[in-house]
Design a protein around this motif. Structure first.
Motif, PDB file in Angstrom:
ATOM      1  N   VAL A  99       0.975  -1.327   0.070  1.00  0.00           N
ATOM      2  CA  VAL A  99      -0.318  -0.012  -0.127  1.00  0.00           C
ATOM      3  C   VAL A  99       1.519   1.091   0.030  1.00  0.00           C
ATOM      4  O   VAL A  99       1.928   1.405  -0.006  1.00  0.00           O
ATOM      5  CB  VAL A  99      -1.149   0.313   1.202  1.00  0.00           C
ATOM      6  CG1 VAL A  99      -1.798  -1.356   0.996  1.00  0.00           C
ATOM      7  CG2 VAL A  99      -0.451  -0.040   2.524  1.00  0.00           C
ATOM      8  N   GLY A 148       1.692   4.762   1.511  1.00  0.00           N
ATOM      9  CA  GLY A 148       1.531   5.667   3.694  1.00  0.00           C
ATOM     10  C   GLY A 148       2.599   5.481   4.091  1.00  0.00           C
ATOM     11  O   GLY A 148       3.896   5.401   3.501  1.00  0.00           O
ATOM     12  N   MET A 177      -6.165   5.880   8.889  1.00  0.00           N
ATOM     13  CA  MET A 177      -7.152   5.857   8.198  1.00  0.00           C
ATOM     14  C   MET A 177      -7.365   5.716   6.783  1.00  0.00           C
ATOM     15  O   MET A 177      -7.158   6.871   5.289  1.00  0.00           O
ATOM     16  CB  MET A 177      -8.265   4.206   8.145  1.00  0.00           C
ATOM     17  CG  MET A 177      -7.352   3.312   8.759  1.00  0.00           C
ATOM     18  SD  MET A 177      -5.911   2.627   7.811  1.00  0.00           S
ATOM     19  CE  MET A 177      -7.118   2.567   7.071  1.00  0.00           C
ATOM     20  N   HIS A 189      -4.231   7.813   4.711  1.00  0.00           N
ATOM     21  CA  HIS A 189      -3.850   6.870   3.982  1.00  0.00           C
ATOM     22  C   HIS A 189      -5.610   6.655   2.786  1.00  0.00           C
ATOM     23  O   HIS A 189      -5.375   6.197   1.492  1.00  0.00           O
ATOM     24  CB  HIS A 189      -3.879   5.379   4.544  1.00  0.00           C
ATOM     25  CG  HIS A 189      -2.597   5.655   5.064  1.00  0.00           C
ATOM     26  ND1 HIS A 189      -2.269   6.513   6.409  1.00  0.00           N
ATOM     27  CD2 HIS A 189      -1.420   5.528   4.857  1.00  0.00           C
ATOM     28  CE1 HIS A 189      -0.720   6.424   7.072  1.00  0.00           C
ATOM     29  NE2 HIS A 189      -0.125   5.787   6.348  1.00  0.00           N
ATOM     30  N   GLY A 249      -8.156   5.627   3.294  1.00  0.00           N
ATOM     31  CA  GLY A 249      -8.807   4.525   3.571  1.00  0.00           C
ATOM     32  C   GLY A 249      -9.484   4.405   4.644  1.00  0.00           C
ATOM     33  O   GLY A 249     -10.471   5.652   5.276  1.00  0.00           O
ATOM     34  N   PHE A 260      -7.390  -0.488   3.208  1.00  0.00           N
ATOM     35  CA  PHE A 260      -6.433   0.141   2.719  1.00  0.00           C
ATOM     36  C   PHE A 260      -6.680   0.611   1.119  1.00  0.00           C
ATOM     37  O   PHE A 260      -6.642  -0.116   0.096  1.00  0.00           O
ATOM     38  CB  PHE A 260      -5.037   0.577   2.753  1.00  0.00           C
ATOM     39  CG  PHE A 260      -4.501  -0.032   3.790  1.00  0.00           C
ATOM     40  CD1 PHE A 260      -3.647   1.603   4.179  1.00  0.00           C
ATOM     41  CD2 PHE A 260      -4.391  -1.110   4.794  1.00  0.00           C
ATOM     42  CE1 PHE A 260      -2.892   1.317   5.354  1.00  0.00           C
ATOM     43  CE2 PHE A 260      -3.540  -0.652   5.866  1.00  0.00           C
ATOM     44  CZ  PHE A 260      -3.045   0.512   6.544  1.00  0.00           C
TER      45      PHE A 260
END
Length: 454
Positions: free
Chosen positions: A340, A342, A421, A424, A426, A443
């Motif tokens: 992912v 991040g 989150m 990110h 998500g 994510f």
């Protein structure tokens, strides 16, 4: 429809409908006043129209005058309350309405004229408005006189012709007019609708986002700019608050560490109790620092993380604490990387908060499971009683009113994970199952990054 007037677009549509209805009303009123006036040219035009219908049936062939007015013309004149008479040079009737035998007035054979006339002993009958004149384009002399009531009847005749030949165009015209204006209003408000969606997507901690000003009308642009200026002021206040929290947390770390070191040298039961309390205070300070870091969090191009590595690292970091408290921890992951975009440290702290929360609610000898899925996501499951109902509501959590019932800390763990989150792109999903609670960090997909990293 009940709430249509509450929105700007609905108000525009209702305004257009009202304007259209007013336009129809004004046009109808204008036609009425314009046609209904006794001295209006439309009265004369109406008489001339009926006269033309009569004259179509008057012919002059072989020196003989023929006047055979059609039954349709006679019926229309009679239904309108009119009368007519065709006269020869001697004033004798050639044709006309059955009840008319003599001229209405003496006529001038050289000109066309209009007159008012009232029938003898008419009582309450309305005054008549008429036309008299010689019939053109024939060799023999003949004259026509035609009268109608000078009231609504002529207006109704004109209105009938108007409705039959012109007014029906109003219906499609008004429909097209409304449709065009609604489409134009919708297109004009589309940038505002996009700004509304952008504002609706802003979450706590997202004050750095500004609404788009692209394509907005000038009057709405001023409103959006004012809102953006308010966001900028909020961002500055938010940053000041985060900096204050970070400064306080940094100032507390040193004295807490000194106090723990001094207590470690004391061999008394009270010292151990104080060490436990200081441990909780240290964790709270660390969470305050985590929140402050999230306020400055930015994902740079190339910042990628393998969720498997983060989960294993966090589990290994907390394993001694978990085992010391009589619980177990496991990491379930596949062989392929789960990549992912991040920040590694921020994801580490979020996973740590969720594992520590699971530790507080797991029973003795319970197992905390950390599972990595290809969603991509990290799911932390425990064997505890599950989450309270209000904590399961994402909107309620983001309101900032939810606090954990953990014995240590101030309930900042879930808030930190939620903000992590959001930063990110998500989301944090909480759920309960028969075996315990589950916290899943989802994510956004990053398929292109997998090939790049592997």
């Amino acid at each position: 429809m009940r709430h249509l007037h509450q929105g700007l677009f609905g108000r525009l549509v209702l305004g257009l409908v009202l304007v259209s209805l007013c336009a129809v009303g004004v046009a109808t009123l204008f036609l009425y006043t314009r046609f209904h006036g006794p001295h209006s040219l439309f009265y004369e035009g109406t008489l001339q129209g009926f006269a033309a219908d009569i004259l179509k049936d008057v012919t002059d062939g072989d020196g003989k005058l023929r006047a055979q007015v059609s039954e349709e013309t006679r019926r229309r004149i009679a239904e309108a309350g009119g009368r007519f008479i065709l006269l020869d040079i001697d004033g004798q009737k050639l044709a006309g309405s059955p009840e008319v035998t003599d001229p209405f007035i003496a006529f001038d054979p050289t000109s066309l004229s209009y007159f008012y006339f009232r029938l003898p002993a008419s009582g309450t009958q309305p005054e008549l408005f008429g036309l008299t004149g010689r019939i053109p384009n024939i060799s023999s002399f003949a004259a026509l006189q035609i009268v109608f009531p000078s009231g609504d009847i002529i207006f109704e005749s004109v209105l009938h012709e108007f409705m039959k030949k012109i007014a029906w165009l109003w219906i499609p015209f008004l429909g097209l007019f409304l449709l065009t204006n609604i489409v134009v209003a919708r297109l004009a408000l589309r940038p505002l609708a996009q700004a509304v969606e952008q504002a609706r997507a802003i979450q706590p901690g997202g004050v750095a986002v500004l609404l788009s000003e692209k394509g907005l009308p000038h009057d709405l642009l001023a409103l959006v700019r004012t809102v953006n200026e308010a966001f900028i002021r909020l961002r500055q206040a938010y940053q000041l608050q985060e900096e204050f929290v970070a400064d306080v947390a940094h100032e507390l770390r040193t004295p807490l560490s000194v106090m723990k070191a001094q207590l470690a040298a004391l061999d008394v039961p009270q010292a151990r109790l104080l060490e436990t309390d200081l441990g909780g205070m240290e964790r709270l300070v660390e969470q305050m620092l985590d929140r402050a870091r999230l306020g400055r969090f930015r994902i740079e191009p190339g910042d990628v993380v393998d969720l498997r590595d983060v989960a294993r690292e966090t589990a290994a970091f907390l394993a001694p604490q978990i085992v010391a408290r009589g619980r177990l921890i496991e990491v379930v992951a596949g062989d392929q990387p789960v990549i992912v975009s991040g920040g590694r440290d921020d994801i580490f702290r979020a996973v740590r908060n969720l594992i520590e929360n699971a530790l507080e609610h797991s029973p003795a000898n319970g197992t905390i499971s950390v599972e990595i899925t290809n969603v991509p996501a990290i799911a932390i499951r425990d064997c505890g009683p599950g989450f309270p109902a209000q904590v399961l509501d994402a909107e309620w959590r983001r309101s900032g009113l939810v606090r954990s019932d953990r014995r240590d800390g101030a309930g900042l763990g879930l808030s930190i994970v939620e903000r992590t989150m959001l930063a990110h792109g998500g989301e944090l999903n909480l759920s309960n199952a028969p075996g315990g609670g589950c916290a899943e960090m989802r994510f956004p997909p990053a398929k292109k990054l997998i090939a790049h990293v592997s």
